[in-house]
Write a protein that holds these residues in place. Structure first.
Motif, PDB file in Angstrom:
ATOM      1  N   PRO A 182       0.831  -1.211   0.000  1.00  0.00           N
ATOM      2  CA  PRO A 182       0.000   0.000   0.000  1.00  0.00           C
ATOM      3  C   PRO A 182       0.863   1.257   0.000  1.00  0.00           C
ATOM      4  CG  PRO A 182      -0.825  -1.599   1.586  1.00  0.00           C
ATOM      5  CD  PRO A 182       0.510  -2.106   1.115  1.00  0.00           C
ATOM      6  N   GLY A 183       0.588   2.157  -0.930  1.00  0.00           N
ATOM      7  CA  GLY A 183       1.329   3.411  -1.003  1.00  0.00           C
ATOM      8  C   GLY A 183       2.676   3.293  -1.662  1.00  0.00           C
ATOM      9  N   GLY A 184       3.063   2.090  -2.063  1.00  0.00           N
ATOM     10  CA  GLY A 184       4.369   1.912  -2.682  1.00  0.00           C
ATOM     11  C   GLY A 184       4.378   2.393  -4.127  1.00  0.00           C
ATOM     12  N   MET A 185       5.558   2.761  -4.604  1.00  0.00           N
ATOM     13  CA  MET A 185       5.694   3.261  -5.963  1.00  0.00           C
ATOM     14  C   MET A 185       5.368   2.156  -6.963  1.00  0.00           C
ATOM     15  SD  MET A 185       8.969   5.156  -7.735  1.00  0.00           S
ATOM     16  CE  MET A 185      10.031   3.713  -7.728  1.00  0.00           C
ATOM     17  N   PRO A 186       4.566   2.438  -7.981  1.00  0.00           N
ATOM     18  CA  PRO A 186       4.260   1.431  -8.996  1.00  0.00           C
ATOM     19  C   PRO A 186       5.533   0.948  -9.692  1.00  0.00           C
ATOM     20  CG  PRO A 186       2.749   3.281  -9.169  1.00  0.00           C
ATOM     21  CD  PRO A 186       3.816   3.691  -8.206  1.00  0.00           C
ATOM     22  N   ARG A 187       5.525  -0.309 -10.069  1.00  0.00           N
ATOM     23  CA  ARG A 187       6.666  -0.864 -10.774  1.00  0.00           C
ATOM     24  C   ARG A 187       6.777  -0.261 -12.174  1.00  0.00           C
ATOM     25  NH1 ARG A 187       9.023  -5.649  -9.025  1.00  0.00           N
ATOM     26  NH2 ARG A 187       8.976  -5.707  -6.750  1.00  0.00           N
ATOM     27  N   GLY A 188       7.989  -0.281 -12.705  1.00  0.00           N
ATOM     28  CA  GLY A 188       8.213   0.110 -14.094  1.00  0.00           C
ATOM     29  C   GLY A 188       8.208   1.593 -14.360  1.00  0.00           C
ATOM     30  N   MET A 189       8.542   2.410 -13.357  1.00  0.00           N
ATOM     31  CA  MET A 189       8.598   3.850 -13.576  1.00  0.00           C
ATOM     32  C   MET A 189      10.033   4.271 -13.892  1.00  0.00           C
ATOM     33  SD  MET A 189       5.830   5.609 -11.046  1.00  0.00           S
ATOM     34  CE  MET A 189       5.676   6.945 -12.242  1.00  0.00           C
ATOM     35  N   TYR A 190      10.148   5.180 -14.859  1.00  0.00           N
ATOM     36  CA  TYR A 190      11.459   5.621 -15.328  1.00  0.00           C
ATOM     37  C   TYR A 190      11.482   7.139 -15.481  1.00  0.00           C
ATOM     38  CZ  TYR A 190      12.783   0.818 -16.476  1.00  0.00           C
ATOM     39  OH  TYR A 190      13.099  -0.514 -16.402  1.00  0.00           O
ATOM     40  N   VAL A 191      12.693   7.693 -15.338  1.00  0.00           N
ATOM     41  CA  VAL A 191      12.929   9.101 -15.637  1.00  0.00           C
ATOM     42  C   VAL A 191      13.228   9.206 -17.129  1.00  0.00           C
ATOM     43  CG1 VAL A 191      14.275  11.148 -15.066  1.00  0.00           C
ATOM     44  CG2 VAL A 191      13.966   9.350 -13.363  1.00  0.00           C
ATOM     45  N   MET A 192      12.641  10.171 -17.789  1.00  0.00           N
ATOM     46  CA  MET A 192      12.916  10.319 -19.221  1.00  0.00           C
ATOM     47  C   MET A 192      14.404  10.569 -19.450  1.00  0.00           C
ATOM     48  SD  MET A 192      11.651  14.097 -20.436  1.00  0.00           S
ATOM     49  CE  MET A 192      13.038  14.941 -21.176  1.00  0.00           C
ATOM     50  N   PRO A 193      14.929  10.173 -20.605  1.00  0.00           N
ATOM     51  CA  PRO A 193      16.366  10.348 -20.873  1.00  0.00           C
ATOM     52  C   PRO A 193      16.809  11.806 -20.796  1.00  0.00           C
ATOM     53  CG  PRO A 193      15.346   8.894 -22.503  1.00  0.00           C
ATOM     54  CD  PRO A 193      14.231   9.497 -21.702  1.00  0.00           C
ATOM     55  N   ALA A 194      18.079  11.995 -20.469  1.00  0.00           N
ATOM     56  CA  ALA A 194      18.674  13.328 -20.514  1.00  0.00           C
ATOM     57  C   ALA A 194      18.836  13.754 -21.970  1.00  0.00           C
ATOM     58  CB  ALA A 194      20.030  13.316 -19.810  1.00  0.00           C
ATOM     59  N   ALA A 195      19.032  15.044 -22.186  1.00  0.00           N
ATOM     60  CA  ALA A 195      19.136  15.568 -23.552  1.00  0.00           C
ATOM     61  C   ALA A 195      20.241  14.865 -24.334  1.00  0.00           C
ATOM     62  CB  ALA A 195      19.388  17.077 -23.507  1.00  0.00           C
TER      63      ALA A 195
END
Length: 335
Positions: A182-195
């Motif tokens: 409960p309240g945990g971060m969903p799996r499979g989340m990513y930061v978009m690539p750097a420029a």
């Protein structure tokens, strides 16, 4: 929209059940808005498809958002708790995200500036009083997916965004844990690539993701001047659009879609859209065949608030029945 900060609203906290010996601590901030606020309406435009790796809506009503900020990558969980907007953030960009939490939740927006002149818009605003226009303060994270959406179906654009971010982005910082916590971060989340990472993506990877050379080239030109484009976040929306449109391949449609999110631009109406003129024309004048010129004429009474008017029309559900087949889906990955 005015608001106030809850006493003692900045601090640290450890959330949930520990799936590891040590779990990342979150920085926390709360902000209390005045008036109604519907989180899904406010943050919904930031979501690029149901499985966007940078944005997820959790079953508990919280919104998870991953961004590449000037301070570095950051993950933000936003929820409504007893009428207060609560933000919990992780990663190097956590402080930057929390500093801008009120604007993300619509604090810089002024819904009272909108004076409906059509019964449909008045009724929709009455039924959805929690609509606010978000302001992220980040340009590239809205510009790149908007470029991907040029002249293709939304499904194709969402698939391309998902594939490229997952392959070339970085895992999101935050409280990753077992599925179902409960309240945990969903799996499979990513930061978009750097420029720089976007600039180094090989041509065959763009094709594999279903992105044609024209859109890929536009993104490559944009990321080469990413720093200058990010500066546009501090400009008025029209000036920001003018700067974005100096990049070949970025036109009024793309710049409007960008500043609607990065600036919360209430007047940045989208022109050049395949469906929007007919939707606006049908809702306000019964004209399902309206073009951009007719749409702008119908929205002229809402000058300064034309994007908000269009949002309310879309929320009203008063859209013409589909008669023509959907735009055919391409697959350049087979080329």
């Amino acid at each position: 929209m005015a608001g106030r900060f809850a006493p003692g609203s900045v601090g640290t906290a450890v959330r949930g059940v520990l799936p590891r010996p040590v779990r990342a601590a979150a920085r926390v901030r709360t902000w209390v808005p005045e008036g109604a606020l519907e989180l899904r309406l406010v943050l919904g435009p930031l979501r690029r498809g149901p499985v966007d790796p940078t944005f997820r809506a959790a079953p508990d009503g919280a919104m998870w958002r991953v961004s590449r900020t000037p301070g570095g990558p950051g993950t933000l969980r936003v929820s409504l708790v007893d009428g207060a907007v609560r933000g919990e953030a992780w990663g190097p960009g956590a402080e930057w995200l929390l500093e801008r939490l009120p604007e993300l939740a619509g604090a810089a927006d002024d819904p009272s500036a909108f004076a409906p002149r059509h019964r449909l818009l008045a009724l929709t605003r009455h039924r959805r009083p929690g609509l606010r226009l978000t302001r992220t303060g980040l340009v590239m994270e809205s510009l790149i997916p908007s470029i991907l959406e040029q002249k293709v179906t939304t499904d194709e654009a969402y698939r391309a965004w998902r594939a490229l971010v997952r392959k070339f982005g970085d895992p999101a910082p935050g409280p990753a844990g077992p599925t179902g916590v409960p309240g945990g971060m969903p799996r499979g989340m990513y930061v978009m690539p750097a420029a720089r990472t976007w600039a180094l993506i090989p041509s065959w990877e763009w094709h594999q993701a279903g992105v044609d050379d024209k859109r890929a080239s536009t993104i490559l030109r944009a990321v080469r001047v990413a720093a200058r484009l990010e500066e546009a976040a501090g400009m008025p929306p029209r000036q920001a659009q003018a700067r974005l449109e100096r990049v070949p391949g970025v036109g009024p449609w793309t710049s409007a879609e960008t500043v609607q999110r990065s600036h919360g631009a209430a007047d940045a109406v989208t022109v050049g859209d395949l469906h929007l003129p007919g939707i606006v024309g049908y809702a306000l004048a019964g004209d399902r065949h309206a073009d951009d010129a007719a749409m702008l004429e119908l929205l002229e009474p809402y000058a300064g608030q034309r994007h908000r008017a269009a949002r309310l029309i879309l929320l009203s559900g008063q859209v013409p029945a589909r008669r023509a087949p959907r735009m055919p889906r391409g697959d350049i990955g087979r080329l």
